[in-house]
Design a protein around this motif. Structure first.
Motif, PDB file in Angstrom:
ATOM      1  N   THR A   1       7.962 -32.280  46.775  1.00 19.53           N
ATOM      2  CA  THR A   1       9.180 -32.388  45.981  1.00 19.53           C
ATOM      3  C   THR A   1       8.852 -32.304  44.498  1.00 19.53           C
ATOM      4  O   THR A   1       7.696 -32.418  44.099  1.00 19.53           O
ATOM      5  CB  THR A   1       9.878 -33.741  46.230  1.00 19.53           C
ATOM      6  OG1 THR A   1       9.022 -34.793  45.792  1.00 19.53           O
ATOM      7  CG2 THR A   1      10.232 -33.931  47.687  1.00 19.53           C
ATOM      8  N   ALA A   2       9.894 -32.157  43.722  1.00 21.98           N
ATOM      9  CA  ALA A   2       9.740 -32.282  42.271  1.00 21.98           C
ATOM     10  C   ALA A   2       9.303 -33.712  41.976  1.00 21.98           C
ATOM     11  O   ALA A   2       9.624 -34.639  42.716  1.00 21.98           O
ATOM     12  CB  ALA A   2      11.067 -31.984  41.584  1.00 21.98           C
ATOM     13  N   ALA A   3       8.573 -33.910  40.918  1.00 19.43           N
ATOM     14  CA  ALA A   3       8.006 -35.223  40.601  1.00 19.43           C
ATOM     15  C   ALA A   3       9.069 -36.270  40.294  1.00 19.43           C
ATOM     16  O   ALA A   3       8.802 -37.455  40.407  1.00 19.43           O
ATOM     17  CB  ALA A   3       7.046 -35.105  39.421  1.00 19.43           C
ATOM     18  N   ASN A   4      10.277 -35.847  39.969  1.00 23.62           N
ATOM     19  CA  ASN A   4      11.310 -36.823  39.639  1.00 23.62           C
ATOM     20  C   ASN A   4      12.062 -37.335  40.869  1.00 23.62           C
ATOM     21  O   ASN A   4      12.971 -38.129  40.745  1.00 23.62           O
ATOM     22  CB  ASN A   4      12.287 -36.255  38.609  1.00 23.62           C
ATOM     23  CG  ASN A   4      13.044 -35.060  39.124  1.00 23.62           C
ATOM     24  OD1 ASN A   4      12.705 -34.481  40.148  1.00 23.62           O
ATOM     25  ND2 ASN A   4      14.074 -34.668  38.408  1.00 23.62           N
ATOM     26  N   VAL A   5      11.691 -36.903  42.074  1.00 19.72           N
ATOM     27  CA  VAL A   5      12.295 -37.422  43.305  1.00 19.72           C
ATOM     28  C   VAL A   5      11.552 -38.697  43.693  1.00 19.72           C
ATOM     29  O   VAL A   5      10.332 -38.692  43.852  1.00 19.72           O
ATOM     30  CB  VAL A   5      12.214 -36.378  44.443  1.00 19.72           C
ATOM     31  CG1 VAL A   5      12.744 -36.952  45.739  1.00 19.72           C
ATOM     32  CG2 VAL A   5      12.969 -35.115  44.056  1.00 19.72           C
ATOM     33  N   HIS A   6      12.279 -39.792  43.837  1.00 21.49           N
ATOM     34  CA  HIS A   6      11.658 -41.091  44.116  1.00 21.49           C
ATOM     35  C   HIS A   6      11.113 -41.138  45.546  1.00 21.49           C
ATOM     36  O   HIS A   6      11.706 -40.585  46.474  1.00 21.49           O
ATOM     37  CB  HIS A   6      12.670 -42.211  43.907  1.00 21.49           C
ATOM     38  CG  HIS A   6      12.029 -43.549  43.798  1.00 21.49           C
ATOM     39  ND1 HIS A   6      11.743 -44.312  44.905  1.00 21.49           N
ATOM     40  CD2 HIS A   6      11.585 -44.244  42.730  1.00 21.49           C
ATOM     41  CE1 HIS A   6      11.162 -45.427  44.525  1.00 21.49           C
ATOM     42  NE2 HIS A   6      11.062 -45.420  43.202  1.00 21.49           N
ATOM     43  N   ASP A   7       9.981 -41.808  45.729  1.00 26.84           N
ATOM     44  CA  ASP A   7       9.335 -41.927  47.041  1.00 26.84           C
ATOM     45  C   ASP A   7      10.260 -42.508  48.096  1.00 26.84           C
ATOM     46  O   ASP A   7      10.210 -42.108  49.259  1.00 26.84           O
ATOM     47  CB  ASP A   7       8.079 -42.795  46.946  1.00 26.84           C
ATOM     48  CG  ASP A   7       6.974 -42.151  46.139  1.00 26.84           C
ATOM     49  OD1 ASP A   7       6.978 -40.916  46.006  1.00 26.84           O
ATOM     50  OD2 ASP A   7       6.103 -42.883  45.648  1.00 26.84           O
ATOM     51  N   SER A   8      11.095 -43.459  47.729  1.00 23.02           N
ATOM     52  CA  SER A   8      11.979 -44.091  48.717  1.00 23.02           C
ATOM     53  C   SER A   8      12.976 -43.098  49.309  1.00 23.02           C
ATOM     54  O   SER A   8      13.366 -43.228  50.471  1.00 23.02           O
ATOM     55  CB  SER A   8      12.719 -45.273  48.103  1.00 23.02           C
ATOM     56  OG  SER A   8      13.560 -44.840  47.050  1.00 23.02           O
ATOM     57  N   THR A   9      13.373 -42.111  48.537  1.00 19.86           N
ATOM     58  CA  THR A   9      14.273 -41.078  49.046  1.00 19.86           C
ATOM     59  C   THR A   9      13.605 -40.287  50.151  1.00 19.86           C
ATOM     60  O   THR A   9      14.195 -40.048  51.212  1.00 19.86           O
ATOM     61  CB  THR A   9      14.685 -40.125  47.907  1.00 19.86           C
ATOM     62  OG1 THR A   9      15.257 -40.887  46.860  1.00 19.86           O
ATOM     63  CG2 THR A   9      15.656 -39.069  48.376  1.00 19.86           C
ATOM     64  N   ILE A  10      12.379 -39.895  49.926  1.00 18.41           N
ATOM     65  CA  ILE A  10      11.636 -39.107  50.912  1.00 18.41           C
ATOM     66  C   ILE A  10      11.283 -39.962  52.120  1.00 18.41           C
ATOM     67  O   ILE A  10      11.283 -39.484  53.251  1.00 18.41           O
ATOM     68  CB  ILE A  10      10.373 -38.496  50.274  1.00 18.41           C
ATOM     69  CG1 ILE A  10      10.779 -37.570  49.129  1.00 18.41           C
ATOM     70  CG2 ILE A  10       9.547 -37.751  51.301  1.00 18.41           C
ATOM     71  CD1 ILE A  10      11.760 -36.478  49.513  1.00 18.41           C
ATOM     72  N   LEU A  11      10.997 -41.241  51.918  1.00 16.33           N
ATOM     73  CA  LEU A  11      10.665 -42.126  53.026  1.00 16.33           C
ATOM     74  C   LEU A  11      11.800 -42.170  54.038  1.00 16.33           C
ATOM     75  O   LEU A  11      11.568 -42.032  55.242  1.00 16.33           O
ATOM     76  CB  LEU A  11      10.363 -43.538  52.514  1.00 16.33           C
ATOM     77  CG  LEU A  11      10.098 -44.584  53.597  1.00 16.33           C
ATOM     78  CD1 LEU A  11       8.870 -44.226  54.412  1.00 16.33           C
ATOM     79  CD2 LEU A  11       9.951 -45.955  52.976  1.00 16.33           C
ATOM     80  N   ARG A  12      13.024 -42.328  53.573  1.00 22.57           N
ATOM     81  CA  ARG A  12      14.177 -42.369  54.485  1.00 22.57           C
ATOM     82  C   ARG A  12      14.308 -41.062  55.268  1.00 22.57           C
ATOM     83  O   ARG A  12      14.522 -41.071  56.480  1.00 22.57           O
ATOM     84  CB  ARG A  12      15.458 -42.639  53.709  1.00 22.57           C
ATOM     85  CG  ARG A  12      15.596 -44.075  53.309  1.00 22.57           C
ATOM     86  CD  ARG A  12      16.949 -44.333  52.650  1.00 22.57           C
ATOM     87  NE  ARG A  12      16.649 -44.973  51.373  1.00 22.57           N
ATOM     88  CZ  ARG A  12      17.015 -44.536  50.198  1.00 22.57           C
ATOM     89  NH1 ARG A  12      17.742 -43.471  50.073  1.00 22.57           N
ATOM     90  NH2 ARG A  12      16.679 -45.179  49.105  1.00 22.57           N
ATOM     91  N   ILE A  13      14.156 -39.946  54.588  1.00 23.63           N
ATOM     92  CA  ILE A  13      14.251 -38.639  55.246  1.00 23.63           C
ATOM     93  C   ILE A  13      13.133 -38.474  56.271  1.00 23.63           C
ATOM     94  O   ILE A  13      13.370 -38.062  57.404  1.00 23.63           O
ATOM     95  CB  ILE A  13      14.195 -37.509  54.198  1.00 23.63           C
ATOM     96  CG1 ILE A  13      15.437 -37.552  53.314  1.00 23.63           C
ATOM     97  CG2 ILE A  13      14.036 -36.147  54.869  1.00 23.63           C
ATOM     98  CD1 ILE A  13      15.345 -36.671  52.082  1.00 23.63           C
TER      99      ILE A  13
END
Length: 54
Positions: free
Chosen positions: A31-43
């Protein structure tokens, strides 16, 4: 494009990896660096649960 300051700009990305307890890779996201880790964790969790129920 990531803006660190008014003068400093750079391309930045994050590489997110999910592994099981044995170290086997279950999934990845870039992802782009400004996407927070918690967003990706849920996905990633949703995708792993879906693939294990098949």
């Amino acid at each position: 494009m990531l803006y660190k300051s008014e003068k400093e700009k750079c391309y930045a990305y994050s590489f997110h990896t999910a592994c099981d307890k044995n170290g086997f890779i279950l999934g990845i996201n870039v992802t782009a660096a400004n996407v927070h880790d918690s967003t990706i964790l849920r996905i990633r969790l949703k995708e792993i649960r879906h693939s294990q129920s098949m």
